[in-house]
Scaffold this motif. Sequence first.
Motif, PDB file in Angstrom:
ATOM      1  N   SER A 141      35.196  -2.741 -32.503  1.00 43.76           N
ATOM      2  CA  SER A 141      34.524  -1.448 -32.480  1.00 43.76           C
ATOM      3  C   SER A 141      33.938  -1.156 -33.848  1.00 43.76           C
ATOM      4  N   VAL A 142      32.723  -0.655 -33.858  1.00 42.26           N
ATOM      5  CA  VAL A 142      32.029  -0.380 -35.107  1.00 42.26           C
ATOM      6  C   VAL A 142      31.113   0.816 -34.897  1.00 42.26           C
ATOM      7  N   GLN A 143      30.826   1.523 -35.967  1.00 41.70           N
ATOM      8  CA  GLN A 143      29.887   2.638 -35.871  1.00 41.70           C
ATOM      9  C   GLN A 143      28.455   2.134 -35.942  1.00 41.70           C
ATOM     10  N   ALA A 144      27.557   2.935 -35.408  1.00 41.76           N
ATOM     11  CA  ALA A 144      26.140   2.591 -35.450  1.00 41.76           C
ATOM     12  C   ALA A 144      25.708   2.326 -36.892  1.00 41.76           C
ATOM     13  N   GLY A 145      24.914   1.272 -37.048  1.00 36.67           N
ATOM     14  CA  GLY A 145      24.482   0.862 -38.376  1.00 36.67           C
ATOM     15  C   GLY A 145      25.368  -0.196 -39.006  1.00 36.67           C
ATOM     16  N   PRO A 177      24.279   1.794 -30.482  1.00 32.31           N
ATOM     17  CA  PRO A 177      25.143   2.004 -29.308  1.00 32.31           C
ATOM     18  C   PRO A 177      24.723   1.166 -28.103  1.00 32.31           C
ATOM     19  N   GLU A 178      23.444   0.919 -27.950  1.00 27.19           N
ATOM     20  CA  GLU A 178      22.977   0.119 -26.823  1.00 27.19           C
ATOM     21  C   GLU A 178      23.321  -1.361 -26.956  1.00 27.19           C
ATOM     22  N   THR A 190      31.802  -2.906 -29.177  1.00 25.06           N
ATOM     23  CA  THR A 190      31.592  -1.490 -28.878  1.00 25.06           C
ATOM     24  C   THR A 190      31.021  -0.813 -30.102  1.00 25.06           C
ATOM     25  N   VAL A 191      29.864  -0.183 -29.941  1.00 24.67           N
ATOM     26  CA  VAL A 191      29.193   0.499 -31.042  1.00 24.67           C
ATOM     27  C   VAL A 191      29.143   1.989 -30.726  1.00 24.67           C
ATOM     28  N   SER A 192      29.712   2.782 -31.590  1.00 24.15           N
ATOM     29  CA  SER A 192      29.739   4.230 -31.375  1.00 24.15           C
ATOM     30  C   SER A 192      28.685   4.916 -32.236  1.00 24.15           C
ATOM     31  N   SER A 193      28.191   6.040 -31.723  1.00 23.29           N
ATOM     32  CA  SER A 193      27.137   6.763 -32.451  1.00 23.29           C
ATOM     33  C   SER A 193      27.717   7.766 -33.431  1.00 23.29           C
TER      34      SER A 193
END
Length: 122
Positions: free
Chosen positions: A11-15, A87-88, A119-122
């Motif tokens: 899991s990682v944040q956007a960017g 996220p996409e 998984t990419v979270s915004s």
Amino acid sequence: QVQLVESGGGSVQAGGSLRLSCAVSGYTYSRYCMGWFRQAPGKEREGVAAIDNYGRTAYATSMKGRFTISKDNAESTLYLQMNSLKPEDTAMYYCAADQARCGLSAKWYTYWGQGTQVTVSS
């Protein structure tokens, strides 16, 4: 017996960035075309990137410039460096291999790994 084992998802944040790995065994790795694919829930599996036995690469348009496919023949490992994640990009990511054909069509590949979740979270 051909085996492909992916790792490196998470899991990682956007960017953010992630590096996926695919360890291969059971065949002469350097002679095969290798590819990365992904599948999000409710969507078809799509090609991300591919690399042939000469090191030539191909990328899906939406990944070009953000993702980099590479391989280490000595270590029999395929990599996918993913930067500027969105996220996409959230999906299960699979590596695949084939002797005969090379490209971004999943139907061309004979051997598949079990996948690693990104998984990419915004």
